[in-house]
Design an enzyme around this catalytic site. Structure first.
Site, PDB file in Angstrom:
ATOM      1  N   GLU A 124      43.101  36.225  34.714  1.00  0.00           N
ATOM      2  CA  GLU A 124      41.887  36.070  35.567  1.00  0.00           C
ATOM      3  C   GLU A 124      41.408  37.160  35.627  1.00  0.00           C
ATOM      4  OE1 GLU A 124      43.371  34.050  39.287  1.00  0.00           O
ATOM      5  OE2 GLU A 124      44.144  32.399  38.180  1.00  0.00           O
ATOM      6  N   HIS A 167      39.698  29.799  40.638  1.00  0.00           N
ATOM      7  CA  HIS A 167      40.633  30.006  41.558  1.00  0.00           C
ATOM      8  C   HIS A 167      40.130  29.828  43.214  1.00  0.00           C
ATOM      9  CE1 HIS A 167      45.119  32.131  42.089  1.00  0.00           C
ATOM     10  NE2 HIS A 167      44.753  31.055  43.051  1.00  0.00           N
TER      11      HIS A 167
END
Length: 309
Positions: free
Chosen positions: A264, A283
């Site tokens: 990420e 997220h």
């Protein structure tokens, strides 16, 4: 006064509550400035993080006086728990504070994926009328929801699914077959392979550990019911992203939504780019105005109480 460092964003009122009682350094971007973060921790007794700050030896070695780490969330894979325990550092997660937000994300996303009709705005506004193509969507009522993990978030997701008329199954090796929670919730316990075969919607609620890394690999994805949808709000490493992309391109799965990823942000050229019937969010399943307030308030209160002793 004790020194608290907050390296990622936190609700403003919780920050001010801490600032009124403690010496505080709050910089939401500190997570991206490793030298500044290490320097800030030299005299700190408390560190408050979300999921991006890596609380490991290379950081803890610069924090000799650290006594407590507050986690604005529940996942702990960015924190070396064993090392914290050996150094006597208390780790406080925000258990339960964002569970409702995640559960609502799962159910809302499941409805989007099953119905498959909510990406047509541009076409309709442009004069097209794709009614026949969008008339084969599926209702969530009567479908089977499978939960891989049956902790607090899984149980809240189960309640929302049941309220919409879903049958709910769950696999969790940590919850014993005779545990009262199965009877109390009306959720049926299954082994993993049976869960994959039986559910129309599979939602993941497990931490990232050695036993769960790559748990949803190509063979297990192939065991899922044809047309089923997969939702991952847990941790990215639980799902083999390339295998999922292949399953979606082959048309075996009805759709998927990923809120978490192996890396990420996603790197350029990711295997997930351009995959059909795939929803990607950054997220944020557990992030709402309400949950951020609850998470921040809880951690501010508990970290403050720990430092006051």
């Amino acid at each position: 006064m004790s020194s608290i460092v907050i390296s990622e964003f936190m609700d403003a009122q919780a920050v001010e509550d801490l600032r009124a009682r403690f010496d505080l350094r709050y910089e939401p971007g500190l997570v991206d400035d490793a030298p500044a973060l290490r320097q800030a921790l030299a005299g700190a007794q408390a560190l408050i993080v979300r999921n991006r700050t890596q609380v490991r030896a290379e950081l803890l070695d610069h924090a000799p006086g650290l006594r407590v780490v507050g986690r604005l969330g529940v996942g702990l894979d960015n924190i070396d728990m064993d090392l914290c325990a050996r150094r006597g550092i208390r780790v406080i997660p925000a258990l339960g504070a964002n569970a409702q937000a995640v559960a609502e994300y799962v159910i809302a996303t499941a409805m989007l994926l099953l119905r498959g009709a909510y990406a047509s705005s541009a076409q309709v506004a442009g004069g097209a009328w794709p009614r026949p193509a969008l008339s084969e969507g599926r209702e969530i009522g009567g479908k089977t929801l499978g939960l891989l993990g049956f902790g607090d978030i899984g149980r809240r997701t189960a309640r929302l699914g049941q309220a919409l008329g879903m049958q709910v199954l769950a696999y969790d090796p940590v919850v014993a077959a005779h545990a009262p929670v199965w009877r109390e919730t009306g959720v049926q316990r299954r082994e993993l392979d049976a869960l994959l075969r039986e559910c129309d919607v599979l939602s993941l609620h497990v931490p990232l550990t050695e036993s769960t890394r790559g748990l949803l690999d190509a063979p297990r994805l192939a065991r899922m019911r044809e047309g089923a949808v997969l939702i991952n709000t847990a941790r990215g490493g639980v799902v083999d992203e390339a295998a999922l992309a292949d399953a979606l391109r082959a048309g075996r799965l009805g759709g998927a939504a990923l809120d978490v990823f192996e890396h990420e942000p996603l790197p350029a050229g990711s295997a997930l780019a351009g995959v059909p019937r795939l929803l990607l969010t950054p997220h944020i399943a557990g992030l709402t105005r309400e949950s951020n307030l609850r998470v921040s308030s809880l951690i501010a209160e508990q970290v403050g109480a720990f430092l006051r002793g």
